[in-house]
Motif scaffolding. Structure first.
Motif, PDB file in Angstrom:
ATOM      1  N   ILE A  60       0.852  -1.200   0.000  1.00 29.91           N
ATOM      2  CA  ILE A  60       0.000   0.000   0.000  1.00 29.91           C
ATOM      3  C   ILE A  60       0.886   1.248   0.000  1.00 29.91           C
ATOM      4  O   ILE A  60       1.772   1.391   0.845  1.00 29.91           O
ATOM      5  CB  ILE A  60      -0.943  -0.009   1.222  1.00 29.91           C
ATOM      6  CG1 ILE A  60      -1.899  -1.202   1.142  1.00 29.91           C
ATOM      7  CG2 ILE A  60      -1.720   1.298   1.291  1.00 29.91           C
ATOM      8  CD1 ILE A  60      -2.784  -1.370   2.371  1.00 29.91           C
ATOM      9  N   LYS A  61       0.657   2.144  -0.938  1.00 33.08           N
ATOM     10  CA  LYS A  61       1.561   3.278  -1.142  1.00 33.08           C
ATOM     11  C   LYS A  61       1.241   4.498  -0.285  1.00 33.08           C
ATOM     12  O   LYS A  61       2.101   5.351  -0.063  1.00 33.08           O
ATOM     13  CB  LYS A  61       1.556   3.667  -2.626  1.00 33.08           C
ATOM     14  CG  LYS A  61       2.110   2.572  -3.532  1.00 33.08           C
ATOM     15  CD  LYS A  61       2.076   2.978  -4.991  1.00 33.08           C
ATOM     16  CE  LYS A  61       2.636   1.880  -5.878  1.00 33.08           C
ATOM     17  NZ  LYS A  61       2.606   2.255  -7.322  1.00 33.08           N
ATOM     18  N   ASP A  62       0.009   4.607   0.167  1.00 31.68           N
ATOM     19  CA  ASP A  62      -0.377   5.741   1.009  1.00 31.68           C
ATOM     20  C   ASP A  62      -0.076   5.411   2.467  1.00 31.68           C
ATOM     21  O   ASP A  62      -0.518   4.372   2.980  1.00 31.68           O
ATOM     22  CB  ASP A  62      -1.863   6.052   0.831  1.00 31.68           C
ATOM     23  CG  ASP A  62      -2.320   7.191   1.709  1.00 31.68           C
ATOM     24  OD1 ASP A  62      -2.083   8.352   1.341  1.00 31.68           O
ATOM     25  OD2 ASP A  62      -2.884   6.907   2.784  1.00 31.68           O
ATOM     26  N   PHE A  63       0.653   6.269   3.144  1.00 29.94           N
ATOM     27  CA  PHE A  63       1.093   5.980   4.510  1.00 29.94           C
ATOM     28  C   PHE A  63      -0.079   5.775   5.461  1.00 29.94           C
ATOM     29  O   PHE A  63      -0.117   4.797   6.208  1.00 29.94           O
ATOM     30  CB  PHE A  63       1.988   7.108   5.040  1.00 29.94           C
ATOM     31  CG  PHE A  63       2.441   6.889   6.467  1.00 29.94           C
ATOM     32  CD1 PHE A  63       3.493   6.030   6.743  1.00 29.94           C
ATOM     33  CD2 PHE A  63       1.817   7.533   7.526  1.00 29.94           C
ATOM     34  CE1 PHE A  63       3.915   5.804   8.054  1.00 29.94           C
ATOM     35  CE2 PHE A  63       2.220   7.325   8.832  1.00 29.94           C
ATOM     36  CZ  PHE A  63       3.272   6.455   9.101  1.00 29.94           C
ATOM     37  N   ASP A  64      -1.041   6.692   5.450  1.00 26.67           N
ATOM     38  CA  ASP A  64      -2.171   6.590   6.373  1.00 26.67           C
ATOM     39  C   ASP A  64      -2.979   5.320   6.126  1.00 26.67           C
ATOM     40  O   ASP A  64      -3.401   4.643   7.070  1.00 26.67           O
ATOM     41  CB  ASP A  64      -3.081   7.817   6.247  1.00 26.67           C
ATOM     42  CG  ASP A  64      -2.419   9.088   6.766  1.00 26.67           C
ATOM     43  OD1 ASP A  64      -1.689   8.987   7.775  1.00 26.67           O
ATOM     44  OD2 ASP A  64      -2.618  10.152   6.166  1.00 26.67           O
ATOM     45  N   GLU A  65      -3.182   4.994   4.866  1.00 27.99           N
ATOM     46  CA  GLU A  65      -3.927   3.791   4.534  1.00 27.99           C
ATOM     47  C   GLU A  65      -3.162   2.548   4.968  1.00 27.99           C
ATOM     48  O   GLU A  65      -3.749   1.584   5.487  1.00 27.99           O
ATOM     49  CB  GLU A  65      -4.185   3.742   3.017  1.00 27.99           C
ATOM     50  CG  GLU A  65      -5.014   2.544   2.578  1.00 27.99           C
ATOM     51  CD  GLU A  65      -5.204   2.477   1.076  1.00 27.99           C
ATOM     52  OE1 GLU A  65      -5.670   1.420   0.587  1.00 27.99           O
ATOM     53  OE2 GLU A  65      -4.873   3.458   0.380  1.00 27.99           O
ATOM     54  N   CYS A  66      -1.858   2.565   4.762  1.00 29.08           N
ATOM     55  CA  CYS A  66      -1.029   1.422   5.150  1.00 29.08           C
ATOM     56  C   CYS A  66      -1.023   1.234   6.661  1.00 29.08           C
ATOM     57  O   CYS A  66      -1.203   0.113   7.161  1.00 29.08           O
ATOM     58  CB  CYS A  66       0.397   1.616   4.634  1.00 29.08           C
ATOM     59  SG  CYS A  66       1.483   0.201   4.939  1.00 29.08           S
ATOM     60  N   ILE A  67      -0.821   2.310   7.398  1.00 30.23           N
ATOM     61  CA  ILE A  67      -0.814   2.236   8.866  1.00 30.23           C
ATOM     62  C   ILE A  67      -2.140   1.706   9.373  1.00 30.23           C
ATOM     63  O   ILE A  67      -2.188   0.862  10.284  1.00 30.23           O
ATOM     64  CB  ILE A  67      -0.533   3.624   9.480  1.00 30.23           C
ATOM     65  CG1 ILE A  67       0.970   3.911   9.443  1.00 30.23           C
ATOM     66  CG2 ILE A  67      -1.030   3.712  10.916  1.00 30.23           C
ATOM     67  CD1 ILE A  67       1.802   3.115  10.426  1.00 30.23           C
ATOM     68  N   SER A  86       6.832  -9.276   6.300  1.00 26.44           N
ATOM     69  CA  SER A  86       6.257  -8.118   5.633  1.00 26.44           C
ATOM     70  C   SER A  86       6.875  -6.823   6.156  1.00 26.44           C
ATOM     71  O   SER A  86       6.917  -6.606   7.365  1.00 26.44           O
ATOM     72  CB  SER A  86       4.742  -8.075   5.829  1.00 26.44           C
ATOM     73  OG  SER A  86       4.185  -6.946   5.190  1.00 26.44           O
ATOM     74  N   SER A  87       7.377  -6.003   5.237  1.00 27.25           N
ATOM     75  CA  SER A  87       7.944  -4.701   5.601  1.00 27.25           C
ATOM     76  C   SER A  87       7.369  -3.645   4.663  1.00 27.25           C
ATOM     77  O   SER A  87       7.815  -3.528   3.513  1.00 27.25           O
ATOM     78  CB  SER A  87       9.471  -4.734   5.482  1.00 27.25           C
ATOM     79  OG  SER A  87      10.038  -5.656   6.381  1.00 27.25           O
ATOM     80  N   PRO A  88       6.373  -2.910   5.113  1.00 31.27           N
ATOM     81  CA  PRO A  88       5.753  -1.901   4.245  1.00 31.27           C
ATOM     82  C   PRO A  88       6.764  -0.934   3.640  1.00 31.27           C
ATOM     83  O   PRO A  88       7.558  -0.318   4.360  1.00 31.27           O
ATOM     84  CB  PRO A  88       4.789  -1.188   5.198  1.00 31.27           C
ATOM     85  CG  PRO A  88       4.416  -2.256   6.188  1.00 31.27           C
ATOM     86  CD  PRO A  88       5.689  -3.017   6.409  1.00 31.27           C
TER      87      PRO A  88
END
Length: 227
Positions: free
Chosen positions: A77-84, A103-105
Motif C-alpha cells: 500500500i503506497k499511502d502511509f495513512d492507509e497502510c498504517i 512483511s515490511s511496508p
C-alpha cells in the motif's frame, strides 16, 4: 477464484511437511503448504484490486498462508495513512513469527517521523507479535541515518517470557551491534538485558559477518553464566 483456490493450486505437500515444525505454535491444520515466492506472486497479482480490498476487510482468516498474503498486500500500500490503518487492523490477528517477520511496508522508509510514534506504541503492546513487529520496524528503519541512542532503550526495557519476544530483542541488539556498535555496547556491558536474551544477542552478533573479529572476541567475554 478465491485466495484459497489460488493457494490450493500451488500447494506443495512436501514443503508443508517441512514447514510445520518451523511454526510449532499454530494448528498444523491451518497450513496449506505454499512456498513464499508463490504467495508473493498471488499478492502482487491482486494488489490494489477490489478482490484485495475485500480480502483485507475479512478478518480473521482461516489459513496461515492467507495471513501471509494479507500482510504482503498491506506492505504494498503506497499511502502511509492507509497502510498504517491496515497494519493496525491486522496486527492483533498475527499469531506466529513468519507472518510477523516477512512483511515490511515500503512506504515506511519515506515516513520515519510519522512512523516512530506507532513503533513506540507497538513495542509497548502486551500482544507478543505486535511488540515483535514494532521492534523489527525499529531495527529495519532506525539503525541507519535516523538512529538515536535513546531508541535502544525502547527495546532494552521490554520485558516478557515469550520465546519469540525474547528472540526479537536479541535479534535487534545483535543487529544494533553490527550497525551502531559504539552506542549499543554499553547496553551489553551493563547487562541491561535478561541473561538468556543477553547471551543470545552476543551469540547472534558473533555469527554476523558485519561484526569485526575484534569486536566478537570482546563480546564473548561479556557473556553471563546467570541463566
Amino acid at each position: 477464484m478465491t485466495i484459497y483456490d489460488r493457494l490450493i493450486k500451488v500447494q506443495d505437500l512436501k514443503y508443508r511437511k517441512f514447514q510445520i515444525p518451523l511454526v510449532p505454535n499454530i494448528n498444523s491444520n491451518t497450513m496449506i503448504g505454499v512456498r513464499t515466492p508463490d504467495m508473493r506472486k498471488i499478492a502482487n497479482e491482486i494488489s490494489g484490486s477490489p478482490e484485495a480490498k475485500d480480502f483485507l476487510a475479512t478478518l480473521p482468516h482461516k489459513y496461515y498462508e492467507e495471513n501471509l498474503i494479507h500482510f504482503f498486500i498491506v506492505s504494498m500500500i503506497k499511502d502511509f495513512d492507509e497502510c498504517i490503518s491496515a497494519v493496525e487492523k491486522f496486527l492483533p490477528y498475527i499469531d506466529c513469527w513468519p507472518v510477523c517477520d516477512q512483511s515490511s511496508p515500503k512506504v515506511f522508509k519515506k515516513n520515519h517521523e510519522r512512523l516512530l510514534p506507532y513503533i513506540k506504541k507497538w513495542i509497548s503492546s502486551k500482544h507478543v507479535y505486535t511488540a515483535r513487529f514494532g521492534m523489527r520496524m525499529l531495527m529495519n528503519e532506525f539503525l541507519g541515518e535516523d538512529f538515536k541512542p535513546e531508541y535502544l532503550e525502547l527495546v532494552a526495557s521490554k520485558k516478557g517470557d515469550d520465546y519469540y519476544l525474547k528472540m526479537m530483542i536479541a535479534w535487534y541488539f545483535a543487529t544494533a551491534l553490527a550497525k551502531q556498535y559504539d552506542a549499543t555496547l554499553p547496553v551489553i556491558e551493563k547487562h541491561r538485558l535478561e541473561p538468556w536474551t543477553h547471551n543470545k544477542a552476543i551469540q547472534k552478533a558473533c555469527e554476523s559477518f558485519r561484526v569485526s573479529d575484534e569486536h566478537k572476541e570482546y563480546l564473548k567475554t561479556l557473556k553471563t553464566d546467570k541463566l
